[in-house]
Design a protein around this motif. Structure first.
Motif, short mmCIF file in Angstrom:
data_model
loop_
_atom_site.label_atom_id
_atom_site.label_comp_id
_atom_site.label_asym_id
_atom_site.label_seq_id
_atom_site.Cartn_x
_atom_site.Cartn_y
_atom_site.Cartn_z
N GLU A 29 -68.48 8.66 12.85
CA GLU A 29 -68.05 7.31 13.16
C GLU A 29 -67.59 6.61 11.89
OE1 GLU A 29 -70.44 4.24 15.21
OE2 GLU A 29 -71.08 5.93 16.43
N LYS A 30 -66.45 5.96 11.93
CA LYS A 30 -65.97 5.21 10.78
C LYS A 30 -66.68 3.87 10.73
CE LYS A 30 -61.92 7.26 9.34
NZ LYS A 30 -61.05 7.13 8.24
N SER A 31 -67.10 3.48 9.53
CA SER A 31 -67.77 2.21 9.36
C SER A 31 -66.74 1.11 9.15
CB SER A 31 -68.70 2.28 8.15
OG SER A 31 -69.24 1.01 7.89
N ASN A 32 -67.00 -0.02 9.75
CA ASN A 32 -66.14 -1.19 9.60
C ASN A 32 -66.54 -1.98 8.36
OD1 ASN A 32 -64.05 -2.78 10.52
ND2 ASN A 32 -65.35 -4.05 11.80
N LEU A 33 -67.58 -1.55 7.67
CA LEU A 33 -68.12 -2.25 6.51
C LEU A 33 -67.36 -1.85 5.25
CD1 LEU A 33 -70.33 -4.24 5.71
CD2 LEU A 33 -71.87 -2.32 5.42
N ILE A 35 -64.84 -3.64 1.81
CA ILE A 35 -64.51 -4.87 1.09
C ILE A 35 -63.34 -5.58 1.78
CG2 ILE A 35 -63.59 -5.79 -1.07
CD1 ILE A 35 -65.22 -3.66 -2.53
N GLY A 36 -62.34 -4.84 2.20
CA GLY A 36 -61.19 -5.43 2.87
C GLY A 36 -61.58 -6.14 4.15
N ALA A 37 -62.44 -5.51 4.96
CA ALA A 37 -62.88 -6.14 6.21
C ALA A 37 -63.68 -7.40 5.93
CB ALA A 37 -63.71 -5.15 7.03
N VAL A 38 -64.54 -7.35 4.93
CA VAL A 38 -65.35 -8.52 4.59
C VAL A 38 -64.45 -9.68 4.16
CG1 VAL A 38 -67.02 -9.46 2.93
CG2 VAL A 38 -67.44 -7.23 4.01
N LYS A 39 -63.56 -9.41 3.21
CA LYS A 39 -62.71 -10.48 2.68
C LYS A 39 -61.71 -11.02 3.69
CE LYS A 39 -63.16 -9.50 -2.18
NZ LYS A 39 -62.49 -9.37 -3.45
N SER A 40 -61.26 -10.18 4.61
CA SER A 40 -60.24 -10.66 5.56
C SER A 40 -60.84 -11.30 6.82
CB SER A 40 -59.33 -9.50 5.98
OG SER A 40 -60.04 -8.55 6.74
N LYS A 41 -62.11 -11.01 7.12
CA LYS A 41 -62.68 -11.50 8.38
C LYS A 41 -63.79 -12.53 8.22
CE LYS A 41 -61.36 -7.24 10.54
NZ LYS A 41 -61.01 -6.91 11.85
N ILE A 42 -64.35 -12.65 7.03
CA ILE A 42 -65.44 -13.60 6.83
C ILE A 42 -64.89 -14.87 6.17
CG2 ILE A 42 -67.70 -13.99 5.78
CD1 ILE A 42 -67.58 -11.66 7.83
N VAL A 43 -65.14 -16.00 6.83
CA VAL A 43 -64.71 -17.29 6.30
C VAL A 43 -65.96 -18.16 6.14
CG1 VAL A 43 -63.28 -19.34 6.69
CG2 VAL A 43 -62.49 -17.09 7.48
N LYS A 44 -66.23 -18.58 4.89
CA LYS A 44 -67.39 -19.44 4.64
C LYS A 44 -67.27 -20.72 5.46
CE LYS A 44 -68.08 -17.77 -0.06
NZ LYS A 44 -68.10 -18.11 -1.49
N GLU A 51 -70.49 -13.36 15.32
CA GLU A 51 -69.26 -12.67 14.88
C GLU A 51 -69.58 -11.57 13.88
OE1 GLU A 51 -65.79 -16.02 15.20
OE2 GLU A 51 -67.37 -16.38 13.70
N ILE A 52 -70.52 -11.84 12.97
CA ILE A 52 -70.95 -10.83 11.99
C ILE A 52 -71.53 -9.62 12.71
CG2 ILE A 52 -72.54 -10.32 10.10
CD1 ILE A 52 -70.35 -12.17 9.18
N LEU A 53 -72.37 -9.87 13.72
CA LEU A 53 -72.96 -8.76 14.49
C LEU A 53 -71.89 -7.93 15.18
CD1 LEU A 53 -76.11 -10.43 16.07
CD2 LEU A 53 -76.07 -8.55 14.43
N LYS A 54 -70.89 -8.57 15.74
CA LYS A 54 -69.80 -7.84 16.41
C LYS A 54 -69.00 -7.01 15.42
CE LYS A 54 -69.20 -10.96 20.32
NZ LYS A 54 -68.36 -12.00 20.92
N LEU A 55 -68.78 -7.56 14.22
CA LEU A 55 -67.98 -6.86 13.21
C LEU A 55 -68.71 -5.70 12.56
CD1 LEU A 55 -66.39 -9.92 11.36
CD2 LEU A 55 -65.13 -8.16 12.63
N PHE A 56 -69.97 -5.93 12.16
CA PHE A 56 -70.67 -4.97 11.32
C PHE A 56 -71.96 -4.41 11.91
CE2 PHE A 56 -68.51 -8.04 8.43
CZ PHE A 56 -67.49 -7.20 8.04
#
Length: 125
Positions: A29-33, A35-44, A51-56
């Motif tokens: 299984e490929k991990s969605n975790l 750096i690119g996924a974090v920086k593009s999908k997480i907005v402070k 949303e974090i649970l769904k992503l990672f």
């Protein structure tokens, strides 16, 4: 008789030529975790825990900081062993090298379960 002996030796030789991977078993299984996924999908101040649970998925560790804010930690580690040349007659390996990678993603949430801050640390050695 010679044909049977020859076929037996041929099968034995071919089975000895199989390639084996040594080291840590890798997930298919490929991990969605990343750096690119974090920086593009997480907005402070916008991204929620849901949303974090769904992503990672589920975090590796859930704790509270000094301010009593919830902190989630994700860690991904991989080890790759690379085989060197192998002596055909003895089957012994002449050399081998190993590399390791670690990825840590730490999120601090506010009192409404929204991302307050996060950090990413990626190392390779």
């Amino acid at each position: 008789m010679y044909k049977l002996l020859f076929n037996g030796l041929l099968i034995l030789s071919l089975s000895a030529c199989k390639s084996y991977k040594y080291g840590v078993e890798e997930s298919t299984e490929k991990s969605n975790l990343t750096i690119g996924a974090v920086k593009s999908k997480i907005v402070k101040n916008e991204t929620t825990q849901e949303e974090i649970l769904k992503l990672f998925g589920t975090p590796n560790l859930v704790s509270k900081n000094k301010s009593n804010r919830e902190v989630w930690s994700y860690n991904k580690m991989s080890v790759e062993n690379r085989a060197g040349s192998t002596d055909f007659f003895s089957g012994q390996r002449a050399s081998q090298s190993t590399s390791s990678k670690s990825f840590d993603f730490i999120i601090t949430f506010d009192e409404e379960d929204i991302v307050k801050d996060y950090s990413v640390v990626s190392t390779a050695y």
